[in-house]
Design a protein around this motif. Structure first.
Motif, PDB file in Angstrom:
ATOM      1  N   ALA A   5       0.832  -1.207   0.000  1.00  0.00           N
ATOM      2  CA  ALA A   5       0.000   0.000   0.000  1.00  0.00           C
ATOM      3  C   ALA A   5       0.868   1.259   0.000  1.00  0.00           C
ATOM      4  CB  ALA A   5      -0.927  -0.013   1.210  1.00  0.00           C
ATOM      5  N   SER A   6       1.941   1.256   0.790  1.00  0.00           N
ATOM      6  CA  SER A   6       2.840   2.423   0.829  1.00  0.00           C
ATOM      7  C   SER A   6       3.490   2.659  -0.530  1.00  0.00           C
ATOM      8  CB  SER A   6       3.917   2.207   1.899  1.00  0.00           C
ATOM      9  OG  SER A   6       3.341   2.109   3.185  1.00  0.00           O
ATOM     10  N   ALA A   7       3.835   1.568  -1.202  1.00  0.00           N
ATOM     11  CA  ALA A   7       4.476   1.696  -2.515  1.00  0.00           C
ATOM     12  C   ALA A   7       3.536   2.284  -3.557  1.00  0.00           C
ATOM     13  CB  ALA A   7       4.982   0.332  -2.976  1.00  0.00           C
ATOM     14  N   THR A   8       2.243   2.119  -3.359  1.00  0.00           N
ATOM     15  CA  THR A   8       1.267   2.639  -4.315  1.00  0.00           C
ATOM     16  C   THR A   8       0.571   3.899  -3.813  1.00  0.00           C
ATOM     17  OG1 THR A   8      -0.402   1.126  -3.398  1.00  0.00           O
ATOM     18  CG2 THR A   8       0.840   0.368  -5.320  1.00  0.00           C
ATOM     19  N   GLY A   9       1.026   4.417  -2.667  1.00  0.00           N
ATOM     20  CA  GLY A   9       0.473   5.650  -2.141  1.00  0.00           C
ATOM     21  C   GLY A   9      -0.910   5.517  -1.522  1.00  0.00           C
ATOM     22  N   LYS A  10      -1.231   4.352  -0.998  1.00  0.00           N
ATOM     23  CA  LYS A  10      -2.547   4.137  -0.389  1.00  0.00           C
ATOM     24  C   LYS A  10      -2.427   3.896   1.106  1.00  0.00           C
ATOM     25  CE  LYS A  10      -4.770   2.422  -4.591  1.00  0.00           C
ATOM     26  NZ  LYS A  10      -5.580   1.346  -5.212  1.00  0.00           N
ATOM     27  N   ASP A  11      -3.520   4.108   1.810  1.00  0.00           N
ATOM     28  CA  ASP A  11      -3.565   3.970   3.255  1.00  0.00           C
ATOM     29  C   ASP A  11      -4.060   2.568   3.608  1.00  0.00           C
ATOM     30  OD1 ASP A  11      -3.904   4.116   5.964  1.00  0.00           O
ATOM     31  OD2 ASP A  11      -5.344   5.763   5.938  1.00  0.00           O
ATOM     32  N   ALA A  12      -3.184   1.750   4.191  1.00  0.00           N
ATOM     33  CA  ALA A  12      -3.550   0.373   4.510  1.00  0.00           C
ATOM     34  C   ALA A  12      -4.698   0.320   5.511  1.00  0.00           C
ATOM     35  CB  ALA A  12      -2.338  -0.378   5.057  1.00  0.00           C
ATOM     36  N   LEU A  13      -4.713   1.225   6.489  1.00  0.00           N
ATOM     37  CA  LEU A  13      -5.773   1.220   7.492  1.00  0.00           C
ATOM     38  C   LEU A  13      -7.131   1.504   6.865  1.00  0.00           C
ATOM     39  CD1 LEU A  13      -5.976   0.749  10.540  1.00  0.00           C
ATOM     40  CD2 LEU A  13      -5.958   3.238  10.837  1.00  0.00           C
ATOM     41  N   HIS A  14      -7.150   2.401   5.891  1.00  0.00           N
ATOM     42  CA  HIS A  14      -8.407   2.690   5.202  1.00  0.00           C
ATOM     43  C   HIS A  14      -8.867   1.476   4.398  1.00  0.00           C
ATOM     44  CE1 HIS A  14     -11.479   4.828   2.959  1.00  0.00           C
ATOM     45  NE2 HIS A  14     -10.955   4.381   1.840  1.00  0.00           N
ATOM     46  N   LEU A  15      -7.924   0.755   3.820  1.00  0.00           N
ATOM     47  CA  LEU A  15      -8.281  -0.445   3.070  1.00  0.00           C
ATOM     48  C   LEU A  15      -8.928  -1.488   3.966  1.00  0.00           C
ATOM     49  CD1 LEU A  15      -5.049  -0.877   0.891  1.00  0.00           C
ATOM     50  CD2 LEU A  15      -7.240   0.105   0.183  1.00  0.00           C
ATOM     51  N   LEU A  16      -8.534  -1.533   5.223  1.00  0.00           N
ATOM     52  CA  LEU A  16      -9.062  -2.528   6.156  1.00  0.00           C
ATOM     53  C   LEU A  16     -10.381  -2.121   6.792  1.00  0.00           C
ATOM     54  CD1 LEU A  16      -5.766  -3.530   8.027  1.00  0.00           C
ATOM     55  CD2 LEU A  16      -6.945  -4.815   6.240  1.00  0.00           C
ATOM     56  N   GLY A  17     -10.612  -0.844   6.945  1.00  0.00           N
ATOM     57  CA  GLY A  17     -11.792  -0.427   7.697  1.00  0.00           C
ATOM     58  C   GLY A  17     -12.663   0.631   7.073  1.00  0.00           C
ATOM     59  N   GLY A  18     -12.343   1.080   5.849  1.00  0.00           N
ATOM     60  CA  GLY A  18     -13.070   2.209   5.292  1.00  0.00           C
ATOM     61  C   GLY A  18     -13.718   1.969   3.957  1.00  0.00           C
ATOM     62  N   ARG A  19     -13.951   0.701   3.585  1.00  0.00           N
ATOM     63  CA  ARG A  19     -14.572   0.429   2.288  1.00  0.00           C
ATOM     64  C   ARG A  19     -15.579  -0.717   2.400  1.00  0.00           C
ATOM     65  NH1 ARG A  19     -10.335  -0.241  -2.460  1.00  0.00           N
ATOM     66  NH2 ARG A  19      -9.493  -1.853  -1.105  1.00  0.00           N
ATOM     67  N   TRP A  20     -16.448  -0.773   1.375  1.00  0.00           N
ATOM     68  CA  TRP A  20     -17.363  -1.890   1.187  1.00  0.00           C
ATOM     69  C   TRP A  20     -18.249  -2.133   2.418  1.00  0.00           C
ATOM     70  CZ3 TRP A  20     -12.175  -4.175  -0.293  1.00  0.00           C
ATOM     71  CH2 TRP A  20     -11.807  -3.735  -1.572  1.00  0.00           C
ATOM     72  N   ASP A  21     -18.384  -3.368   2.846  1.00  0.00           N
ATOM     73  CA  ASP A  21     -19.311  -3.679   3.946  1.00  0.00           C
ATOM     74  C   ASP A  21     -18.945  -2.972   5.242  1.00  0.00           C
ATOM     75  OD1 ASP A  21     -20.375  -5.310   2.048  1.00  0.00           O
ATOM     76  OD2 ASP A  21     -20.161  -7.180   3.183  1.00  0.00           O
ATOM     77  N   SER A  22     -17.659  -2.694   5.437  1.00  0.00           N
ATOM     78  CA  SER A  22     -17.235  -2.018   6.666  1.00  0.00           C
ATOM     79  C   SER A  22     -17.976  -0.703   6.857  1.00  0.00           C
ATOM     80  CB  SER A  22     -15.723  -1.753   6.629  1.00  0.00           C
ATOM     81  OG  SER A  22     -14.998  -2.946   6.558  1.00  0.00           O
ATOM     82  N   VAL A  23     -18.158   0.033   5.770  1.00  0.00           N
ATOM     83  CA  VAL A  23     -18.814   1.335   5.856  1.00  0.00           C
ATOM     84  C   VAL A  23     -20.277   1.180   6.272  1.00  0.00           C
ATOM     85  CG1 VAL A  23     -19.456   3.389   4.538  1.00  0.00           C
ATOM     86  CG2 VAL A  23     -17.242   2.289   4.135  1.00  0.00           C
ATOM     87  N   TRP A  24     -20.934   0.142   5.788  1.00  0.00           N
ATOM     88  CA  TRP A  24     -22.325  -0.093   6.163  1.00  0.00           C
ATOM     89  C   TRP A  24     -22.443  -0.392   7.659  1.00  0.00           C
ATOM     90  CZ3 TRP A  24     -26.666   0.352   3.108  1.00  0.00           C
ATOM     91  CH2 TRP A  24     -26.451   0.534   1.742  1.00  0.00           C
ATOM     92  N   TYR A  25     -21.567  -1.232   8.158  1.00  0.00           N
ATOM     93  CA  TYR A  25     -21.612  -1.555   9.585  1.00  0.00           C
ATOM     94  C   TYR A  25     -21.347  -0.308  10.433  1.00  0.00           C
ATOM     95  CZ  TYR A  25     -21.706  -6.560   8.542  1.00  0.00           C
ATOM     96  OH  TYR A  25     -22.064  -7.808   8.103  1.00  0.00           O
ATOM     97  N   GLN A  26     -20.400   0.511  10.013  1.00  0.00           N
ATOM     98  CA  GLN A  26     -20.076   1.707  10.780  1.00  0.00           C
ATOM     99  C   GLN A  26     -21.224   2.713  10.760  1.00  0.00           C
ATOM    100  OE1 GLN A  26     -16.314   2.874   9.028  1.00  0.00           O
ATOM    101  NE2 GLN A  26     -15.525   0.809   9.398  1.00  0.00           N
ATOM    102  N   ARG A  27     -21.898   2.809   9.631  1.00  0.00           N
ATOM    103  CA  ARG A  27     -23.036   3.728   9.567  1.00  0.00           C
ATOM    104  C   ARG A  27     -24.150   3.262  10.503  1.00  0.00           C
ATOM    105  NH1 ARG A  27     -23.701   3.668   4.489  1.00  0.00           N
ATOM    106  NH2 ARG A  27     -22.619   5.599   3.960  1.00  0.00           N
ATOM    107  N   ILE A  28     -24.389   1.951  10.572  1.00  0.00           N
ATOM    108  CA  ILE A  28     -25.392   1.421  11.500  1.00  0.00           C
ATOM    109  C   ILE A  28     -24.965   1.693  12.937  1.00  0.00           C
ATOM    110  CG2 ILE A  28     -26.492  -0.689  12.346  1.00  0.00           C
ATOM    111  CD1 ILE A  28     -26.140  -1.799   9.456  1.00  0.00           C
ATOM    112  N   ALA A  29     -23.669   1.513  13.229  1.00  0.00           N
ATOM    113  CA  ALA A  29     -23.170   1.769  14.578  1.00  0.00           C
ATOM    114  C   ALA A  29     -23.379   3.218  14.992  1.00  0.00           C
ATOM    115  CB  ALA A  29     -21.686   1.409  14.653  1.00  0.00           C
ATOM    116  N   GLU A  30     -23.237   4.127  14.057  1.00  0.00           N
ATOM    117  CA  GLU A  30     -23.333   5.555  14.369  1.00  0.00           C
ATOM    118  C   GLU A  30     -24.766   6.075  14.363  1.00  0.00           C
ATOM    119  OE1 GLU A  30     -19.005   7.033  12.592  1.00  0.00           O
ATOM    120  OE2 GLU A  30     -20.780   7.014  11.293  1.00  0.00           O
TER     121      GLU A  30
END
Length: 395
Positions: free
Chosen positions: A51-76
């Motif tokens: 991820a660092s080599a391609t300029g991306k944030d590994a933490l965002h890849l793990l928790g900020g996309r796809w189904d993760s976002v749906w679960y977080q929106r329900i939590a909030e």
């Protein structure tokens, strides 16, 4: 026969010989937890570097996309969010079960973590609890060495990168593994209670419910045929109670959706809106038919390997609850009409499929050979996981 007064008395609470059973179990599982953590650390390290080599944030890849976002929106914000697609279809958040967002919300409320960070933390902690439960099952059946290898192999599963994401797979697998372990030890009420929580986590809890129900039915039939009809239900009252408890979590959520939407079949309608209906495998067959020949042959080979693993589990004579659970998870994953790319992930909780290779690897002559094989699998899984997470499609 020794006099009753000369018999050794139980040690007082708090003494070294009366350590809590959980601590003793955790100590026995330490090698498995270490092996699992090491395998997942390799996956995270490869992801971070890539991820660092391609300029991306590994933490965002793990928790900020796809189904993760749906679960977080329900939590909030709770339930009630719907996305309207360009073709007019709708995706309501009621397709997602409530236990993970509830844990995210609770952890974020009592710690400095954001909801996203809480989701990742829950997934990582649940991964360790799942590895512990998987080890406990493997060690009980085939010895500690096989249990350690089994936990490590689950961490090196091809889509094991999802175990590090804010998804429900690790939470569900932890509940399923410990529920099955409880069944193996005859702790039916505990098994049913864990199944209740699994039913609040993922719809695939149906496989776990089936495992408990089928096992209990076989026990009753065997006792009936053996002539133990008198007092049959009384002798098995705890087993029956556990089986009755098992579906309550899943049913509770189905009823919640029905009441909220004003329709008794609303839950199934919601799943259909996401394309998650049962079609008997027609969507899978159509997907394979639409692939280029080399890709179609490769996928058929993968399905053949999956079938071979199921055959090995049967030949291994795994206990009935494990067989029913593992096969049911696979079948449910293959006969649905949902997004094909998610199917390997949906099968990941079927850890009993890894018991035959785990026993084989544990039987290698030296620990070095076993470790080398697991390390190679971990590296392959890490590379595939990083490549997938850096792509555009959801797992």
């Amino acid at each position: 026969m020794p006099d009753q007064q000369t018999r050794p008395r139980p040690a007082a609470p708090g003494t070294r010989t009366a350590r809590p059973r959980a601590i003793a179990l955790l100590g026995a599982a330490a090698p498995a937890l270490g092996a699992y953590a090491a395998v997942r650390a390799v996956g995270l390290l490869v992801l971070q570097v890539w991820a660092s080599a391609t300029g991306k944030d590994a933490l965002h890849l793990l928790g900020g996309r796809w189904d993760s976002v749906w679960y977080q929106r329900i939590a909030e914000h709770g339930y009630g969010f719907t996305v309207t697609l360009p073709d007019g279809g709708v995706h309501p958040d009621l397709a997602f079960f409530p236990l993970l967002p509830a844990l995210e919300r609770g952890l974020a409320a009592v710690t400095p973590l954001t909801v996203q960070g809480a989701g990742i933390a829950v997934a990582w902690l649940a991964g360790l609890v799942a590895a512990w439960g998987i080890f406990a099952v493997g060690a009980r059946l085939y010895g500690r060495r096989a249990g350690v290898v089994l936990a490590a192999l689950w961490g090196a599963y091809p889509t094991a990168f999802v175990q590090s994401m804010a998804y429900t797979e690790t939470l569900f697998t932890a509940l399923a593994a410990w529920s099955l372990y409880a069944v193996l030890r005859g702790r039916w009420i505990a098994a049913g209670a864990l199944c209740v929580l699994a039913g609040l986590t993922r719809p695939s809890a149906a496989a776990l419910i089936a495992a408990l129900a089928v096992t209990a039915a076989v026990v009753l039939v065997r006792e009936w045929r053996a002539g133990g009809r008198r007092g049959l239900l009384r002798r098995n009252s705890r087993m029956l109670l556990g089986v009755c408890l098992a579906p309550l979590g899943w049913l509770a959520y189905v009823v919640f959706v029905a009441v909220r939407q004003g329709s008794p079949f609303a839950y199934f309608d919601v799943q259909a809106q996401w394309g998650n209906s049962i079609d008997g495998g027609r969507a899978l067959a159509a997907f394979i038919a639409g692939l280029p020949l080399p890709a179609a042959l490769g996928l058929c080979a993968a399905l053949g390997l999956l079938g071979w693993l199921v055959f090995l589990c049967v030949r291994q004579r795994q206990p009935l609850p494990l067989l029913v659970y593992g096969i049911a998870v696979v079948v449910v994953s293959l006969i649905g009409s949902g997004y094909f790319g998610s199917r390997p992930r949906l099968m990941m909780p079927a850890f009993p499929l890894l018991l035959p290779p785990a026993v084989a690897l544990a039987g290698l002559r030296t620990t070095a050979r076993t470790s080398a094989a697991v390390a190679a699998l971990a590296l392959g899984s890490a590379a595939y996981g990083a490549w997938t997470l850096l792509g555009t499609g959801p797992p």
